[in-house]
Design a protein around this motif. Structure first.
Motif, short mmCIF file in Angstrom:
data_model
loop_
_atom_site.label_atom_id
_atom_site.label_comp_id
_atom_site.label_asym_id
_atom_site.label_seq_id
_atom_site.Cartn_x
_atom_site.Cartn_y
_atom_site.Cartn_z
N GLU A 342 0.84 -1.18 0.00
CA GLU A 342 0.00 0.00 0.00
C GLU A 342 0.88 1.24 0.00
OE1 GLU A 342 -3.54 2.08 2.70
OE2 GLU A 342 -2.57 0.22 3.38
N MET A 343 0.59 2.17 -0.89
CA MET A 343 1.39 3.39 -0.99
C MET A 343 1.21 4.23 0.29
SD MET A 343 2.96 3.19 -3.89
CE MET A 343 3.13 1.46 -3.42
N PRO A 344 2.30 4.83 0.80
CA PRO A 344 2.20 5.59 2.06
C PRO A 344 1.36 6.85 1.93
CG PRO A 344 4.38 5.83 1.08
CD PRO A 344 3.69 4.78 0.29
N VAL A 345 1.27 7.41 0.72
CA VAL A 345 0.50 8.63 0.53
C VAL A 345 -0.99 8.29 0.43
CG1 VAL A 345 0.06 10.61 -0.98
CG2 VAL A 345 2.40 9.79 -0.63
N LYS A 346 -1.80 9.01 1.18
CA LYS A 346 -3.25 8.85 1.13
C LYS A 346 -3.85 10.10 0.51
CE LYS A 346 -3.10 4.88 3.20
NZ LYS A 346 -1.66 4.75 2.96
N TYR A 347 -4.82 9.86 -0.36
CA TYR A 347 -5.48 10.96 -1.06
C TYR A 347 -6.88 11.13 -0.47
CZ TYR A 347 -1.67 9.94 -4.25
OH TYR A 347 -0.42 9.70 -4.79
N HIS A 348 -7.20 12.36 -0.09
CA HIS A 348 -8.47 12.63 0.57
C HIS A 348 -9.34 13.55 -0.29
CE1 HIS A 348 -7.39 11.06 4.67
NE2 HIS A 348 -6.20 11.13 4.10
N ALA A 349 -10.64 13.43 -0.09
CA ALA A 349 -11.60 14.31 -0.76
C ALA A 349 -12.77 14.50 0.18
CB ALA A 349 -12.05 13.71 -2.09
N LYS A 350 -13.64 15.42 -0.17
CA LYS A 350 -14.83 15.63 0.66
C LYS A 350 -15.69 14.37 0.64
CE LYS A 350 -18.08 17.41 -2.76
NZ LYS A 350 -19.06 18.47 -3.08
N LYS A 441 3.38 15.37 4.12
CA LYS A 441 4.14 14.59 3.14
C LYS A 441 3.44 13.29 2.75
CE LYS A 441 7.03 12.16 6.54
NZ LYS A 441 8.43 11.84 6.93
N ASN A 442 2.46 12.86 3.56
CA ASN A 442 1.74 11.62 3.24
C ASN A 442 0.24 11.82 3.07
OD1 ASN A 442 3.96 9.85 3.23
ND2 ASN A 442 3.92 9.67 5.47
N GLN A 443 -0.18 13.07 2.89
CA GLN A 443 -1.61 13.31 2.75
C GLN A 443 -1.85 14.41 1.71
OE1 GLN A 443 -4.73 15.33 5.58
NE2 GLN A 443 -4.32 13.28 6.37
N VAL A 444 -2.68 14.07 0.72
CA VAL A 444 -3.01 15.01 -0.36
C VAL A 444 -4.52 15.17 -0.39
CG1 VAL A 444 -2.91 15.46 -2.84
CG2 VAL A 444 -1.00 14.27 -1.71
N PHE A 445 -4.99 16.41 -0.39
CA PHE A 445 -6.42 16.67 -0.49
C PHE A 445 -6.76 17.02 -1.93
CE2 PHE A 445 -10.36 19.05 -0.27
CZ PHE A 445 -11.12 18.23 0.55
N CYS A 446 -7.79 16.35 -2.46
CA CYS A 446 -8.12 16.49 -3.88
C CYS A 446 -9.54 17.01 -4.08
CB CYS A 446 -8.01 15.13 -4.58
SG CYS A 446 -6.37 14.37 -4.44
N THR A 447 -9.71 17.79 -5.11
CA THR A 447 -11.05 18.14 -5.58
C THR A 447 -11.18 17.64 -7.01
OG1 THR A 447 -10.42 20.32 -6.44
CG2 THR A 447 -11.09 20.20 -4.12
N PHE A 448 -12.40 17.42 -7.44
CA PHE A 448 -12.65 16.78 -8.75
C PHE A 448 -12.92 17.80 -9.84
CE2 PHE A 448 -16.72 17.14 -6.50
CZ PHE A 448 -17.50 17.79 -7.45
N GLU A 449 -12.88 17.32 -11.06
CA GLU A 449 -13.40 18.07 -12.20
C GLU A 449 -14.55 17.26 -12.79
OE1 GLU A 449 -11.03 17.87 -15.96
OE2 GLU A 449 -9.48 17.04 -14.64
N ASP A 450 -15.53 17.95 -13.32
CA ASP A 450 -16.69 17.29 -13.91
C ASP A 450 -16.32 16.68 -15.26
OD1 ASP A 450 -18.46 17.91 -11.84
OD2 ASP A 450 -18.88 19.90 -12.69
N LEU A 451 -16.83 15.49 -15.51
CA LEU A 451 -16.66 14.86 -16.82
C LEU A 451 -17.94 15.01 -17.64
CD1 LEU A 451 -14.74 11.56 -15.90
CD2 LEU A 451 -13.82 13.75 -16.69
N HIS A 452 -18.57 16.15 -17.50
CA HIS A 452 -19.84 16.40 -18.17
C HIS A 452 -20.10 17.89 -18.19
CE1 HIS A 452 -21.95 17.55 -14.43
NE2 HIS A 452 -21.12 16.69 -13.86
#
Length: 579
Positions: A342-350, A441-452
């Protein structure tokens, strides 16, 4: 005068022993959770849409008869003669036994369908899966086995003492495999989300063998949506429940088989992931996969294990232990397919909920994860049969209080190091509005883009996504297909072009299409060269089902094969090529 325990019949001793073990395990789980069972206050209703006048669709969630022998269909238009094979579909087809009715759409007995296509002609057959659940229910003409939203009542043939003690027994998993057709080592299985699958004959739809995942690897179930590498290696996910709580497991099944009776031999757990809360793991219906990674989405649809394992004692079905926690973030876990790490970096989103992924691929140091998402996760408990059979204002309100599923893309940066700057958008892809910001260094917060575009919302969003899987899964792609949901079930077919986010639609009044399945044409060079197959049903005319064939490029109808049967709205299927 009461008889001492030592002189009770052996059967009663066994029941008492099982009850003691169950109570001990419940006590252990309760202590492990360190909190009281969660009580969820009634939330104020949120309205996501303002749709009025939805038609009643009760016939689409009503029991039907099977058609075990092939019957001809009436073809209108033209069905390409290069199509050789069968569309295999799965879904619920029987919603009651005797005077007892199932409560949830997912509970109905599995009914398998086969549309055989040869030389421009089509035949149809269907058969109920002869699962142990189906056979036990049929023999007693009552619901004997609990399902996701229905708790089987104690057997009235037992005496009072036995019926009382049966409430302390653990709920047994069902083998009613009603969700999908899946393929392992060249064989077709029907699958649900428990530890049981059934190997079936794809020609006759006869049940051949009941297969238990837990006999091969330490899991208590697996999804009905495996992914496949080009060499046939299958990947799946399943939970395991141990004394120390729950774990998520990545499963790998090799493509090779040692003999005709080989099933899941050689299956291995590639990686085990610890939940954020071991007593309340996330529910998941599927997962993502790129060329090098399995992507697990830990979403805030939670399973309260204490409520689930005490459900029988409390007279509650399994779905009563599933809840939405909007205060928790969604976490993306990446697992290396080669090393199992398992990769040490975790990606978070709302907080978001997802049932189906569209595709995932790696490019220029990023992993693009495309999936259908909702901003609310309560839909799973809204698909009660009584809700699907509503009409008038009650039906409108049910629909309008459900968040619409929309296709979205998350861009996950792969090359995170100790030198990666914090609080800065790492997504450098041109024309992408998604963001990825390092918190630590091990946590990234992401927001999405619409595919529509915004106009997709006029069709109720999109679910049951499908792509040209054989050639474009885990690769950059341009087109995806799905059902528009301007009702509680799909009521249109949609083709989306990711280059301009414009789409084509097939929609006709009072017709409800199933999940679209893409079939590439022979020697196809273009991504959308082929056809779309979908089963169309209607609640307004008896025995008016047809198999629809669309040109995948133009999205125009090529032909339809009308079959004089009724089919309930189902879930998933595959095309079994005989070419």
């Amino acid at each position: 005068m009461r008889r001492p325990y030592s002189k009770l019949p052996d059967q009663t001793k066994n029941i008492n022993s099982r009850c003691t073990e169950s109570v001990c395990s419940l006590t252990s789980l309760y202590r492990m959770s360190c909190i009281k069972p969660q009580t969820i206050a009634a939330a104020k209703k949120t309205y996501f849409t303002k749709v009025h006048g939805l038609p009643n669709i009760s016939p689409l969630v009503s029991s039907v008869e099977e058609t075990p022998e092939p019957i001809p269909t009436t073809v209108k238009g033209t069905i390409p003669t290069w199509i050789h094979g069968s569309l295999l579909r799965n879904g619920p087809g029987k919603f009651e036994f005797g005077n007892q009715h199932y409560n949830h759409w997912f509970d109905g007995m599995a009914l398998m369908h086969r549309f055989q296509i040869e030389d421009g002609q089509v035949t149809y057959r269907s058969r109920f899966l002869r699962s142990d659940s189906y056979k036990q229910n049929s023999e007693r003409n009552r619901i004997m086995v609990s399902e996701f939203g229905t708790l089987a009542l104690p057997d009235p043939c037992k005496n009072f003492f036995q019926r009382f003690l049966s409430r302390f027994e653990m709920m047994k998993p069902t083998d009613n495999a009603s969700v999908n057709f899946v393929k392992y080592k060249g064989d077709y299985y029907v699958s649900t989300e428990t530890n049981y699958m059934h190997r079936v004959d794809p020609d006759t739809l006869e049940s051949k063998q009941k297969v238990d995942w837990s006999k091969f690897i330490a899991v208590n179930g697996a999804t009905a949506h495996p992914h496949f590498d080009p060499d046939g290696t299958a990947y799946n996910m399943g939970n395991s429940y141990r004394n120390k709580g729950a774990f998520y497991n990545i499963i790998r099944v090799p493509p090779e088989r040692d003999g005709r009776e080989d099933t899941l031999e050689g299956a291995k757990i590639l990686c085990s992931i610890t939940p954020r809360d071991k007593s309340k793991p996330s529910y998941y219906h599927s997962f993502g996969m790129s060329e090098n990674y399995v992507v697990f989405i830990e979403q805030p649809i939670k399973m309260d294990l204490f409520k689930i394992v005490t459900g029988k004692l409390r007279g509650k079905s399994l779905n009563e232990g599933v809840f939405w926690d909007p205060n928790q973030e969604t976490t993306f876990h990446l697992i290396d397919k080669q090393t199992g790490k398992e990769m040490p970096v975790k990606y978070h989103a709302k907080a978001l909920s997802t049932f189906h992924q569209i595709n995932a691929f790696e490019q220029d140091g990023f992993l693009m994860l495309d999936m259908c998402c909702s901003d609310d996760g309560q839909a799973i408990n809204n698909f009660l049969i009584q809700n699907l059979r509503q009409s008038g204002e009650a039906l409108d309100e049910m629909y309008n209080t459900m968040s619409r599923p929309l296709p979205r893309r998350f861009v996950l940066p792969l090359n995170i190091t100790s030198e990666t700057p914090l609080e800065q958008n790492l997504n450098t892809r041109p024309d992408s509005t998604a963001t990825a910001v390092c918190r630590t260094k091990n946590q990234v917060f992401c927001t999405f883009e619409d595919l529509h575009g915004e106009d997709l919302k006029d069709y109720g969003g999109l679910e049951f996504p499908h792509i040209n899987y054989a050639r474009y899964n885990t690769k950059p792609y341009r087109y995806y297909y799905g059902c528009g949901f301007r009702h509680l079930v799909g009521d249109s077919l949609i083709k989306m072009d990711l280059e301009n986010k414009k789409f084509k639609v097939w929609r006709q009044p009072d017709l409800y299409p199933s999940e679209p399945v893409f079939i590439p044409s022979p020697n196809a060079e273009e991504e959308d060269a082929g056809v779309i197959l979908s089963v169309i049903i209607t609640p307004v005319k008896d025995k008016s089902t047809f198999l629809l064939v669309l040109d995948a490029k133009t999205f125009e109808e090529l032909g339809r094969a009308e079959v004089p049967v009724n089919i309930p709205y189902g879930f998933h299927g595959v095309f079994n090529s005989s070419a």
